[in-house]
Design a protein around this motif. Sequence first.
Motif, mmCIF file in Angstrom:
data_model
loop_
_atom_site.group_PDB
_atom_site.id
_atom_site.type_symbol
_atom_site.label_atom_id
_atom_site.label_comp_id
_atom_site.label_asym_id
_atom_site.label_seq_id
_atom_site.Cartn_x
_atom_site.Cartn_y
_atom_site.Cartn_z
ATOM 1 N N MET A 12 0.818 -1.222 0.000
ATOM 2 C CA MET A 12 0.000 0.000 0.000
ATOM 3 C C MET A 12 0.849 1.269 0.000
ATOM 4 O O MET A 12 0.351 2.334 -0.326
ATOM 5 C CB MET A 12 -0.985 -0.012 1.172
ATOM 6 C CG MET A 12 -0.368 -0.017 2.522
ATOM 7 S SD MET A 12 -1.606 -0.138 3.830
ATOM 8 C CE MET A 12 -1.929 -1.886 3.939
ATOM 9 N N ARG A 96 -8.208 -1.616 10.184
ATOM 10 C CA ARG A 96 -8.985 -0.830 9.234
ATOM 11 C C ARG A 96 -8.151 -0.542 7.985
ATOM 12 O O ARG A 96 -8.601 -0.714 6.859
ATOM 13 C CB ARG A 96 -9.374 0.481 9.925
ATOM 14 C CG ARG A 96 -10.274 1.326 9.116
ATOM 15 C CD ARG A 96 -10.635 2.600 9.880
ATOM 16 N NE ARG A 96 -11.010 3.608 8.942
ATOM 17 C CZ ARG A 96 -10.765 4.897 9.066
ATOM 18 N NH1 ARG A 96 -10.137 5.342 10.134
ATOM 19 N NH2 ARG A 96 -11.148 5.746 8.155
ATOM 20 N N GLN A 97 -6.903 -0.119 8.204
ATOM 21 C CA GLN A 97 -6.030 0.194 7.072
ATOM 22 C C GLN A 97 -5.702 -1.064 6.269
ATOM 23 O O GLN A 97 -5.711 -1.049 5.037
ATOM 24 C CB GLN A 97 -4.748 0.851 7.595
ATOM 25 C CG GLN A 97 -3.786 1.270 6.499
ATOM 26 C CD GLN A 97 -2.824 2.351 6.972
ATOM 27 O OE1 GLN A 97 -3.134 3.130 7.865
ATOM 28 N NE2 GLN A 97 -1.661 2.409 6.376
ATOM 29 N N GLU A 100 -8.883 -1.955 4.264
ATOM 30 C CA GLU A 100 -9.324 -0.999 3.252
ATOM 31 C C GLU A 100 -8.301 -0.797 2.140
ATOM 32 O O GLU A 100 -8.659 -0.481 1.015
ATOM 33 C CB GLU A 100 -9.659 0.348 3.915
ATOM 34 C CG GLU A 100 -10.891 0.263 4.800
ATOM 35 C CD GLU A 100 -11.314 1.581 5.416
ATOM 36 O OE1 GLU A 100 -12.347 1.590 6.099
ATOM 37 O OE2 GLU A 100 -10.629 2.605 5.236
ATOM 38 N N ARG A 101 -7.001 -0.976 2.468
ATOM 39 C CA ARG A 101 -5.968 -0.700 1.470
ATOM 40 C C ARG A 101 -5.427 -1.940 0.778
ATOM 41 O O ARG A 101 -4.924 -1.858 -0.336
ATOM 42 C CB ARG A 101 -4.802 0.048 2.140
ATOM 43 C CG ARG A 101 -5.082 1.500 2.383
ATOM 44 C CD ARG A 101 -5.089 2.266 1.076
ATOM 45 N NE ARG A 101 -5.540 3.638 1.312
ATOM 46 C CZ ARG A 101 -5.577 4.569 0.373
ATOM 47 N NH1 ARG A 101 -5.202 4.286 -0.851
ATOM 48 N NH2 ARG A 101 -6.009 5.780 0.647
ATOM 49 N N MET A 130 -17.590 0.205 10.312
ATOM 50 C CA MET A 130 -16.668 0.232 9.166
ATOM 51 C C MET A 130 -17.385 -0.193 7.887
ATOM 52 O O MET A 130 -17.106 -1.253 7.313
ATOM 53 C CB MET A 130 -15.483 -0.679 9.434
ATOM 54 C CG MET A 130 -14.578 -0.183 10.542
ATOM 55 S SD MET A 130 -13.182 -1.301 10.683
ATOM 56 C CE MET A 130 -12.356 -0.622 12.089
ATOM 57 N N VAL A 131 -18.287 0.654 7.450
ATOM 58 C CA VAL A 131 -19.093 0.325 6.267
ATOM 59 C C VAL A 131 -18.200 0.269 5.034
ATOM 60 O O VAL A 131 -18.309 -0.648 4.210
ATOM 61 C CB VAL A 131 -20.218 1.356 6.082
ATOM 62 C CG1 VAL A 131 -21.114 0.948 4.930
ATOM 63 C CG2 VAL A 131 -21.019 1.501 7.364
ATOM 64 N N LEU A 132 -17.298 1.237 4.933
ATOM 65 C CA LEU A 132 -16.406 1.283 3.769
ATOM 66 C C LEU A 132 -15.548 0.010 3.718
ATOM 67 O O LEU A 132 -15.431 -0.622 2.661
ATOM 68 C CB LEU A 132 -15.517 2.528 3.839
ATOM 69 C CG LEU A 132 -14.561 2.723 2.673
ATOM 70 C CD1 LEU A 132 -15.318 2.942 1.377
ATOM 71 C CD2 LEU A 132 -13.623 3.894 2.931
ATOM 72 N N LYS A 135 -17.528 -2.930 2.516
ATOM 73 C CA LYS A 135 -17.790 -2.883 1.068
ATOM 74 C C LYS A 135 -16.538 -3.271 0.282
ATOM 75 O O LYS A 135 -16.611 -4.000 -0.708
ATOM 76 C CB LYS A 135 -18.218 -1.471 0.661
ATOM 77 C CG LYS A 135 -19.659 -1.142 1.061
ATOM 78 C CD LYS A 135 -20.027 0.260 0.625
ATOM 79 C CE LYS A 135 -21.454 0.591 1.057
ATOM 80 N NZ LYS A 135 -21.719 2.035 0.987
ATOM 81 N N ILE A 136 -15.387 -2.775 0.727
ATOM 82 C CA ILE A 136 -14.131 -3.095 0.038
ATOM 83 C C ILE A 136 -13.856 -4.599 0.120
ATOM 84 O O ILE A 136 -13.472 -5.229 -0.865
ATOM 85 C CB ILE A 136 -12.973 -2.262 0.638
ATOM 86 C CG1 ILE A 136 -13.142 -0.797 0.224
ATOM 87 C CG2 ILE A 136 -11.610 -2.797 0.214
ATOM 88 C CD1 ILE A 136 -12.203 0.177 0.888
ATOM 89 N N GLU A 138 -16.112 -6.995 0.568
ATOM 90 C CA GLU A 138 -17.110 -7.699 -0.264
ATOM 91 C C GLU A 138 -16.662 -7.689 -1.724
ATOM 92 O O GLU A 138 -16.749 -8.701 -2.420
ATOM 93 C CB GLU A 138 -18.482 -7.004 -0.182
ATOM 94 C CG GLU A 138 -19.111 -7.004 1.195
ATOM 95 C CD GLU A 138 -20.146 -8.099 1.381
ATOM 96 O OE1 GLU A 138 -20.156 -9.023 0.555
ATOM 97 O OE2 GLU A 138 -20.912 -8.019 2.357
#
Lengths: 434, 175
Positions: A12, A96-97, A100-101, A130-132, A135-136, A138
């Motif tokens: 990342m 989280r990172q 998401e990344r 942590m909706v974002l 989604k990432i 999924e």
Amino acid sequence: MPKHELILLKNMMQPGYTGSLADYEKTGGYQALRNTLGKIAPADVTAIVRKSGLRGRGGAGFPTGVKWGFLPKDYQGPRYLCCNADESEPGTFKDRQLMERDPHQVLEGIVLACYAIGSETAYIYIRGEMVLGSKILEHAIGEARAAGYIGKNVLGSGINVDVWVHRGAGAYICGEETALLESLEGKRGLPRIKPPFPATHGLYNKPTVVNNVETLANLPHIITRGPEWFAAIGSPPKSTGTRVFCVSGHVKRPGNYEVPMGMTVRELVYEYAGGMRSNKPLKAFIPGGASAPFLTPAHLDVKLDFEHVAAAGSMLGSGGVTVMEEGTSMVWAALRLMEFFYHESCGKCSPCREGSSWLVQTMRRIFAKRGRMEDLETLLDLCKNIAGRTVCAFGDAEVAPIQSTLKHWRHEYVDLINEAEAANLIRPEPVARR
Amino acid sequence: MTFLEKYKDEIADILSRYPVRRSALIPLLYVAQRDQGYVTESAMQEIAHLLRLTPPQVYETITFYTMFNLKPAGTFHIQVCKSLMCALVGSDTVIEWIKTKLGIGPGESTADGLFSLSVVECLAACGTGPMMQINEDYYEQLTENKLDRILTDLRSTGTSPLKSGPFMWPEPVKT
């Protein structure tokens, strides 16, 4: 900077890296899976992980390979892997990172773990906020499924692995592994009494492994580069590998820093996080998230690994390093954390449920300059009667801020109480209950 | 049309993920909440029936978790983190600023129903505090100017470009 090789954050950090399947494959992603399925026996994968010395990155630090080894070998029914992505410990924001990344790094770790423990189903229990991230994940699962890394007959190996994202709904306690399982079963997230342990009686009463996101993300690298490589990083033999430390509070550059375990707090805070924000001296820090006792500037040279932090009277926990500058009221800081624990106590055990209420009321009274000197004894007495007397470790966690601030900065409590007594303001006012 | 009929396919997909029906409870409650902005009593009863649970079993689960609303919230539900890590970098100022701007306190909604304010515990963004969540989006490293812009954006367009993307901090040094 950074002075060390990055493992988990390496991809990342590359310019233009999006975390897509194509990007991940370009960096060698899913090679570990290709080289493992059907080529290395599941028991050997477990042995590799055990040999690497990898310990859980969620907080408790239990050796991962050993944990996997607790699953019954002759059990024929389904078994489950749960990825603990319920990151809710104040001070911690690394998972989280990672999700998401670089979601595929986590997914590859999940499939490898499933293979090792013989599970066909993995659930990623992600915290509901942590909706974002969900989604990432999924989306990444969709990509991996289409490419044959997840689903029926993964890469033609005959192995089936399904991965599902399950969003929690805002309860800190669901990061505790048995509470997580209860929540995943659609119930209130109340911790279970252990034993039996999840290894034999976990999700739906079946053998289950619960592993943290960062723990799982390490697996592809350990498989590809070998356990000896991993075991040589950090502070062998008990704290191997890197840790993603989350630095927050009064520093110039807060954020996630991946460093080998064994780096000192001083190096992390002053070299990586840029030192103190307003150049005031450091007054206090928490080395491992809200559940870890506070430490003082005298502990700045403590090595950030499991043993040294424990020897200094705290714990490495989830790797959340929070720094406070001179001028911060330690009574206030402990009160803020206490309010968190009071809000998040699940209510199952009386010592924690009632105790957190008493602790927060007493702390509020002292901070509002209406305290009495005997409150300090009351606080310590309460702490003693909560810690170790609850089903899960939440009880021990909630007393840590109070016990440690009373140990190192008792004079701040005393000063507030003296002010109260001098002004004759000791009559307590009732504090509103939640 | 009942809730179950309206989301028939989505519900079937959720149910297919779990070997035990009850596990679908939280995901189904999210579907119900997305539909109405909160979980209605009729949705609760339909879900209970579908999962072969009693209504109290559904209710006890809903009330344990903070993310389910039992009454309508504002169109934009602002949740500001007040935990120690955000407090060290100024979350109390953020809360005061929102109170002044919107004229509401925690637990209240504006008269037009557009905004409601909650003060919550840690949202896992400690390195980028002070922060808040509005509906599904995070907003980090808040300043008073940034807050003003976010509120203006939400009022005019319903979204704000200041919301956080995938989390990365500190950002890589550009070479």
